[in-house]
Write an enzyme that holds these catalytic residues in place. Structure first.
Site, PDB file in Angstrom:
ATOM      1  N   LEU A 180       8.568  -1.573  -9.224  1.00  0.00           N
ATOM      2  CA  LEU A 180       7.659  -1.064  -8.206  1.00  0.00           C
ATOM      3  C   LEU A 180       6.235  -1.491  -8.578  1.00  0.00           C
ATOM      4  O   LEU A 180       5.512  -0.767  -9.253  1.00  0.00           O
ATOM      5  CB  LEU A 180       7.762   0.467  -8.107  1.00  0.00           C
ATOM      6  CG  LEU A 180       7.147   1.145  -6.879  1.00  0.00           C
ATOM      7  CD1 LEU A 180       7.672   2.573  -6.759  1.00  0.00           C
ATOM      8  CD2 LEU A 180       5.631   1.183  -6.913  1.00  0.00           C
TER       9      LEU A 180
ATOM     10  N   GLU B 144       3.411  -4.223  -6.618  1.00  0.00           N
ATOM     11  CA  GLU B 144       3.156  -5.289  -5.654  1.00  0.00           C
ATOM     12  C   GLU B 144       2.525  -6.517  -6.295  1.00  0.00           C
ATOM     13  O   GLU B 144       2.785  -7.653  -5.882  1.00  0.00           O
ATOM     14  CB  GLU B 144       2.274  -4.768  -4.511  1.00  0.00           C
ATOM     15  CG  GLU B 144       2.985  -3.848  -3.541  1.00  0.00           C
ATOM     16  CD  GLU B 144       3.298  -2.467  -4.130  1.00  0.00           C
ATOM     17  OE1 GLU B 144       4.307  -1.855  -3.728  1.00  0.00           O
ATOM     18  OE2 GLU B 144       2.522  -2.012  -5.002  1.00  0.00           O
TER      19      GLU B 144
ATOM     20  N   GLN C  30       6.910  -3.449   0.821  1.00  0.00           N
ATOM     21  CA  GLN C  30       7.550  -2.413   1.632  1.00  0.00           C
ATOM     22  C   GLN C  30       6.668  -1.888   2.761  1.00  0.00           C
ATOM     23  O   GLN C  30       7.145  -1.644   3.866  1.00  0.00           O
ATOM     24  CB  GLN C  30       7.983  -1.251   0.733  1.00  0.00           C
ATOM     25  CG  GLN C  30       9.233  -1.546  -0.063  1.00  0.00           C
ATOM     26  CD  GLN C  30       9.813  -0.304  -0.715  1.00  0.00           C
ATOM     27  OE1 GLN C  30       9.215   0.767  -0.686  1.00  0.00           O
ATOM     28  NE2 GLN C  30      10.980  -0.453  -1.319  1.00  0.00           N
ATOM     29  N   PHE C  31       5.395  -1.685   2.471  1.00  0.00           N
ATOM     30  CA  PHE C  31       4.491  -1.157   3.479  1.00  0.00           C
ATOM     31  C   PHE C  31       3.148  -1.868   3.368  1.00  0.00           C
ATOM     32  O   PHE C  31       2.689  -2.189   2.276  1.00  0.00           O
ATOM     33  CB  PHE C  31       4.291   0.358   3.319  1.00  0.00           C
ATOM     34  CG  PHE C  31       5.530   1.160   3.577  1.00  0.00           C
ATOM     35  CD1 PHE C  31       5.905   1.477   4.871  1.00  0.00           C
ATOM     36  CD2 PHE C  31       6.327   1.594   2.534  1.00  0.00           C
ATOM     37  CE1 PHE C  31       7.057   2.210   5.115  1.00  0.00           C
ATOM     38  CE2 PHE C  31       7.477   2.324   2.762  1.00  0.00           C
ATOM     39  CZ  PHE C  31       7.850   2.643   4.067  1.00  0.00           C
TER      40      PHE C  31
ATOM     41  N   HIS D 183       2.035   4.810   5.014  1.00  0.00           N
ATOM     42  CA  HIS D 183       3.160   4.201   5.711  1.00  0.00           C
ATOM     43  C   HIS D 183       2.785   3.796   7.127  1.00  0.00           C
ATOM     44  O   HIS D 183       3.446   2.949   7.727  1.00  0.00           O
ATOM     45  CB  HIS D 183       4.342   5.171   5.747  1.00  0.00           C
ATOM     46  CG  HIS D 183       4.820   5.566   4.386  1.00  0.00           C
ATOM     47  ND1 HIS D 183       4.314   6.643   3.701  1.00  0.00           N
ATOM     48  CD2 HIS D 183       5.730   5.003   3.562  1.00  0.00           C
ATOM     49  CE1 HIS D 183       4.905   6.730   2.516  1.00  0.00           C
ATOM     50  NE2 HIS D 183       5.766   5.751   2.409  1.00  0.00           N
TER      51      HIS D 183
END
Length: 756
Positions: free
Chosen positions: A462, A464, A486-487, A535
């Site tokens: 995890l 980025e 992911q977002f 998100h």
């Protein structure tokens, strides 16, 4: 009063001739005793290599001195040099010329020594062209003073921090990976990657995350032939590094082999760096090589050390000059006399000064067109790869027969497109958090790992920065990565990997290096009742001002398939970096106007039967001339709903889907606007810094007085809240209809309505 460069120059000559090699501060061992402790031949060094190492050190030092003189004459433009770090010539010899090296700015001696291994190099001239910002500089074309060479496997670095470390991890991982996959690679299978950085940069987030990622991978027995080299001179500009900090921080990390050497001593540095290289190559494990150095002449030419260091500290540093240690070792070995050393120094100095006089006369960049020519990389020579046949596709998607038999939503269609692309191109690889068995947060990568295996669908930690660094590094080695973030909000933690590393590489290498990839990012807003602003991030402005970056944003599944194929083509054939922005709220959307209408569901069309969708091609619904609505993503979806309501009121509209948000197809926007009497721009991003501003500017600049009346419907300048309030700051179909009615009536509503 002598400046530091003049003093260092004079002192070297005087000390060598006077046999005054001094005592290293903090040590009970004199330079004389140190030199007596080594026999270069027992280290495997020939006499010529030992002298060659010293010559590389001298060249590096003399280039530093000349760069400061050039700056004083306004003929040079960069004075951060390598003085005190010339020991890195040792690992210029200890590593192979085919080992990819990501270097920081104090690595001139390394580059010169590596160049000594290959015939035909003209590095003094090349580096002086770079100092002079000449357009003939063979690496950057005059765009920056960088250390780099395609022939020497040294991608140019402009980073003053440690942002090159994450991609070094990715490049190192790619070496055994290409071997496992049987791929043709740019790096040899027995190669390794090295990257160096300073002790101050070791504290930077990008360094910490890269080293952590390397340990994380190695802890799981993932092969990783990588050497981190920390050149520790004890200070970052003016901020001291606490004594013992680097060893304490990195000396006992899991699965990170620690080596230490004295970089002021070329023979010690060679011995240990050779051992570090051999360990990494043999065991395919990450190594941390801690090299003690000293900084001479300050951080740069403009840096006055007396402002933050005591005079005695400066004198102590000067007494640790690595060139003096090397000179003494050569004298003790009987290879050179003091007089021969000074003669070599003076001869090289005169030679560099003569070359400098020529370099400063060479052409410079004189037009903006010349500067920006490096933004877009050249097309790559890649082999033709046929599309999958019906039979191949049928076998590949045998477990998806039900999905292929009826229209699907965007999420499933992207999954099918990824499957077909990975089957067609064996160097396409997906990586990111949860992309494996879980299939990603929204199942977009489901079944990929079962079909293509964990070497091509890589679950990452995890982080980025590590995900993007992995992609950038692998792209250096012939892999075409599709990293997933992911977002959208999470990319801000790692944005410099895109801006400062991926996008700048063709520019600062004059198109010689590139790191093509497609970065999939789930993003934008309209997720009711989920997540809040981390998100529901409705701003991608962070990408829009990065030169050369392509931004794709499909509004529906059919477009997503075609645009993903074009994005991969752009990366593969044109070496581009593409942001593929996927609207999360539309992943599972099937209907447009009412439940069950299935107007936002589409059949999967195999690539061999599909019509390509070229970069910049917009979509259009309707041919009305009263109103042109321009939008993208969720905004296009809502605008289609609004257009139906407006049509029921007698308003003939056309709705333009931009699809490609960078570069904008301004000609298509202008043509659509010119064909209509009114223009409404619907932008789901914030009113400030959204793409709607660029569209308004484009239309007014192109059409001037002929520009039709126009208005904007945008999101508020706000973060996105949670639950039912999530859509309140955003455009909705009712607010779009209201804005259109007001525009047509030539009025401006006092307050835009929002859908609850």
């Amino acid at each position: 009063m002598e400046d530091s460069a003049t003093l260092i120059d004079r002192q070297f000559i005087e000390r060598v001739l006077g046999q005054d090699f001094g005592r290293r501060p903090g040590s009970q061992v004199s330079s004389q005793e140190l030199a007596n402790g080594w026999d270069h031949r027992r280290l495997g060094l020939t006499d010529s290599d030992f002298i060659g190492l010293f010559e590389s050190q001298l060249k590096s030092r003399l280039l530093d001195l000349e760069s400061r003189k050039m700056r004083g004459r306004n003929q040079g433009f960069y004075t951060i040099g390598s003085s005190g770090h010339e020991g890195n010539a040792a690992y210029g010899l200890a590593f192979r010329p085919t080992d990819m090296a990501f270097l920081h700015y104090r690595s001139a001696a390394f580059m010169i020594e590596r160049g000594r291994q290959l015939a035909g190099e003209t590095q003094l001239y090349d580096m002086l062209l770079s100092f002079a910002a000449s357009s003939e500089d063979p690496i950057s074309g005059g765009r920056h003073k960088v250390l780099g060479s395609k022939r020497l496997a040294i991608p140019p670095q402009t980073s003053t921090i440690a942002s090159h470390l994450p991609k070094a991890v990715g490049a190192a991982l790619s070496i055994p990976l290409t071997q496992r996959l049987g791929l043709a690679a740019n790096m040899p299978y027995d190669g390794l990657v090295l990257c160096n950085f300073g002790d101050a940069s070791a504290n930077h987030a990008s360094a910490q995350t890269a080293i952590n990622a390397a340990c994380w991978a190695a802890y799981q027995n993932v092969p990783l032939p990588l050497v981190f080299i920390c050149e520790d001179n004890g200070i970052g500009i003016s901020t001291p590094t606490p004594k013992g900090w680097i060893r304490a921080n990195f000396g006992n990390r899991p699965e990170l082999k620690y080596f230490y050497c004295d970089g002021r001593d070329i023979l010690d540095c060679y011995k240990v760096s050779k051992a570090a290289a051999d360990f990494a190559r043999t065991h395919r494990k990450p190594v941390f090589l801690h090299v003690r150095t000293v900084r001479l002449m300050g951080h740069a030419g403009s840096d006055a050390e007396v402002a933050y260091l005591k005079k005695q500290q400066i004198r102590d540093n000067e007494a640790q000059d690595p060139l003096l240690i090397s000179a003494l070792q050569l004298i003790q070995a009987g290879l050179l006399s003091a007089e021969q050393i000074v003669d070599m120094y003076q001869t090289l100095k005169a030679r560099i000064e003569a070359i400098s006089r020529q370099a400063v006369t060479r052409p410079k960049l004189t037009t903006a067109a010349q500067v920006i020519a490096g933004v877009i990389p050249p097309r790559a020579k890649v082999p033709e790869v046929a599309c999958l046949t019906e039979e191949q596709l049928s076998r590949l998607l045998s477990t998806d027969k039900l999905a292929l038999s009826k229209p699907q939503h965007m999420g499933k269609l992207i999954n099918l497109a990824l499957t077909e692309l990975m089957a067609r191109f064996d160097n396409v690889l997906v990586c990111g958090e949860d992309v494996g068995k879980k299939g990603g947060v929204y199942n977009v990568t489901s079944r990929l790992v079962e079909r293509f295996g964990p070497n091509r669908v890589i679950n990452t930690l995890l982080d980025e920065t590590s995900i993007l660094g992995l992609g950038i590094g692998m792209a250096h080695n012939g892999i075409l990565p599709i990293p997933e973030i992911q977002f959208l909000a999470y990319v801000h933690n790692a944005e410099d990997q895109i801006r400062g590393e991926a996008a700048t590489l063709p520019f600062f290498s004059n198109g010689q290096f590139s790191n093509p990839m497609v970065i999939r990012i789930a993003g934008l807003a309209y997720q009711k009742g989920f997540g809040g602003h981390f998100h529901n991030d409705n701003s991608f402005a962070v990408f829009r001002d990065i030169p050369g970056l392509i931004i794709a944003c499909p509004s529906n599944g059919a477009d997503a398939v075609a645009m993903l194929r074009e994005s991969v083509r752009l990366a593969r054939e044109e070496q581009r970096v593409v942001i593929f922005l996927e609207p999360i709220a539309l992943y599972m959307t099937r209907d447009l106007h009412e439940a069950g209408d299935a107007l936002w569901s589409f059949d999967y069309v195999p690539e061999h039967a599909a019509t390509p969708l070229a970069l910049g091609t917009p979509g259009q619904h309707g041919t009305g001339e009263e109103l042109c609505i321009i939008s993208y993503g969720n905004g296009y979806y809502l605008s289609r709903q609004a257009a139906k309501l407006l049509a029921e009121q007698g308003v003939a509209a056309r709705v333009l889907d931009l699809r490609w948000l960078a570069p904008l197809n301004q000609e298509a926007i202008i043509a659509a606007a010119r064909a209509c009497r009114h223009v409404l721009i619907v932008d789901e991003c914030r009113r400030t810094a959204s793409i709607s501003e660029a569209i308004v500017t484009c239309l007014h600049e192109a059409l001037a007085a002929e520009c039709p009346p126009l208005a904007r419907v945008t999101a508020e300048d706000s973060f996105i809240p949670l639950a039912g309030a999530a859509t309140l700051p955003l455009p909705g179909k009712d607010s779009i209809v209201a804005a259109a009615q007001a525009l047509l009536a030539n009025t401006v509503p006092q307050q835009r309505q929002r859908e609850a």
